[in-house]
Scaffold this motif. Structure first.
Motif, PDB file in Angstrom:
ATOM      1  N   UNK A   3       0.849  -1.195   0.000  1.00 27.97           N
ATOM      2  CA  UNK A   3       0.000   0.000   0.000  1.00 27.97           C
ATOM      3  C   UNK A   3       0.877   1.234   0.000  1.00 27.97           C
ATOM      4  N   UNK A   4       0.656   2.116  -0.976  1.00 23.37           N
ATOM      5  CA  UNK A   4       1.392   3.379  -1.049  1.00 23.37           C
ATOM      6  C   UNK A   4       0.430   4.524  -0.766  1.00 23.37           C
ATOM      7  N   UNK A   5       0.684   5.244   0.309  1.00 23.52           N
ATOM      8  CA  UNK A   5      -0.105   6.420   0.648  1.00 23.52           C
ATOM      9  C   UNK A   5       0.456   7.630  -0.093  1.00 23.52           C
ATOM     10  N   UNK A   6      -0.436   8.391  -0.738  1.00 26.32           N
ATOM     11  CA  UNK A   6      -0.013   9.530  -1.555  1.00 26.32           C
ATOM     12  C   UNK A   6      -0.343  10.824  -0.804  1.00 26.32           C
ATOM     13  N   UNK A  52       4.831  10.433 -10.467  1.00 30.22           N
ATOM     14  CA  UNK A  52       5.381   9.488  -9.499  1.00 30.22           C
ATOM     15  C   UNK A  52       4.543   8.216  -9.423  1.00 30.22           C
ATOM     16  N   UNK A  53       3.219   8.361  -9.484  1.00 33.54           N
ATOM     17  CA  UNK A  53       2.353   7.185  -9.415  1.00 33.54           C
ATOM     18  C   UNK A  53       2.495   6.328 -10.656  1.00 33.54           C
ATOM     19  N   UNK A  54       2.532   6.939 -11.827  1.00 35.31           N
ATOM     20  CA  UNK A  54       2.716   6.173 -13.061  1.00 35.31           C
ATOM     21  C   UNK A  54       4.073   5.468 -13.071  1.00 35.31           C
ATOM     22  N   UNK A  55       5.108   6.139 -12.601  1.00 31.95           N
ATOM     23  CA  UNK A  55       6.424   5.501 -12.509  1.00 31.95           C
ATOM     24  C   UNK A  55       6.358   4.285 -11.602  1.00 31.95           C
ATOM     25  N   UNK A  56       5.733   4.443 -10.454  1.00 24.31           N
ATOM     26  CA  UNK A  56       5.686   3.368  -9.468  1.00 24.31           C
ATOM     27  C   UNK A  56       4.888   2.174  -9.975  1.00 24.31           C
TER      28      UNK A  56
END
Length: 315
Positions: A282-285, A302-306
């Motif tokens: 889980x990644x909290x943004x 950053x989200x698309x990269x991840x």
């Protein structure tokens, strides 16, 4: 194999990649849904099956398709039954309605058959947003052939204010008997959210340009608009989430992104699910709202990269 035919695609409002194909698909129960495909800019790293949320449509994801295709992926998405240009079952098509939540799996089956017929590059990956997260989780349990998955603000439980929960349960249980199953859920509107809500104070995104983009789409093609859900939709969504909740997490590598300012879906269910997903993260943004992939440019990048790095680890 799903029946297909060319379908319209509104490139002037999508602002997506130039290489695009749109098709009508016919589901096993005779519903017509629309599929959209964007091809990668170069050699493909695989195909992302993009499962949209409630009220959404193919053109909304044009900018995201650019972000994903330049990173080397083909992207296949869909207008679910009852929204976008897909068949709508009620005389007032602005009502968000589904007779049975499990029917979305017939849409998934038609989309997968379409991907197979097109021989789309493998491996395949799942990216599910909001309601698409519930549809995607069910599809994974039913054997969706993907190497890895990612979710943004998945709808794994319905967010209902505490004071309204008793009324929501009563409507969900007795809506048909009361003759209100096809009525709009109280507190919602017949217009699509961005049509009646100004940017200031919205619960979708912190990016004014992306919000204006969504408003422009509704202005130029109002036939894509969808308002609030019906009592039947709410009932079916609550039942689906309740059925999915106790099930073990699928044996598929997963990353889920959740905005710290999420106000649309129930966040406790997301924390619970990801704590029980052995191959999940889980990644909290920070500062992000519901539309993480339509947030400010830095968050989108950053989200698309991840998520694409996550996919490329699993081939």
């Amino acid at each position: 194999m799903a029946e297909t035919a060319p379908a319209p695609y509104f490139s002037e409002i999508a602002r997506g990649p130039d290489q695009v194909e749109a098709h009508w698909l016919t589901t096993q129960d005779g519903q017509r849904i629309r599929a959209g495909l964007w091809r990668s800019d170069g050699p493909s790293a695989g195909t992302i099956l993009l499962f949209p949320g409630r009220t959404e449509y193919i053109e909304k994801y044009g900018p995201l398709a650019i972000d994903l295709t330049v990173r080397g992926f083909d992207v296949l998405t869909v207008d679910w039954r009852g929204q976008g240009l897909a068949d709508r079952s009620l005389s007032d098509g602005r009502l968000g309605h589904v007779a049975e939540f499990g029917a979305f799996q017939l849409d998934v089956a038609a989309l997968v058959a379409h991907a197979e017929a097109l021989d789309l590059p493998r491996p395949w990956y799942l990216l599910g947003h909001s309601m698409g997260g519930a549809i995607g989780l069910r599809a994974l349990h039913e054997g969706l052939p993907v190497a890895a998955c990612a979710f943004t603000a998945p709808m794994w439980a319905i967010r209902i204010p505490f004071a309204l929960r008793p009324a929501a349960r009563l409507l969900a249980r007795f809506g048909t008997a009361l003759g209100v199953s096809e009525k709009l859920v109280p507190t919602t509107t017949i217009e699509q959210y961005v049509q009646v809500t100004p940017f200031e104070g919205n619960t979708l995104t912190n990016d004014p340009e992306m919000y204006a983009f969504l408003q422009m789409q509704m202005t130029q093609h109002p036939e894509l608009a969808l308002g609030g859900p019906t009592v039947q939709w709410l009932s079916q969504a609550m039942l689906e989430c309740a059925d999915l909740r106790p099930r073990p997490s699928p044996d598929v590598p997963c990353v889920t992104f959740l905005g710290e300012n999420e106000q649309i879906v129930a966040t406790e269910a997301i924390h619970d699910r990801m704590a029980r997903w052995p191959s999940g993260k889980l990644e909290m943004i920070p500062d992000a709202q519901h539309e993480i992939l339509m947030e400010i440019p830095q968050t989108r990048r950053q989200t698309c990269d991840s998520l694409t790095e996550h996919f490329k680890k699993h081939v």
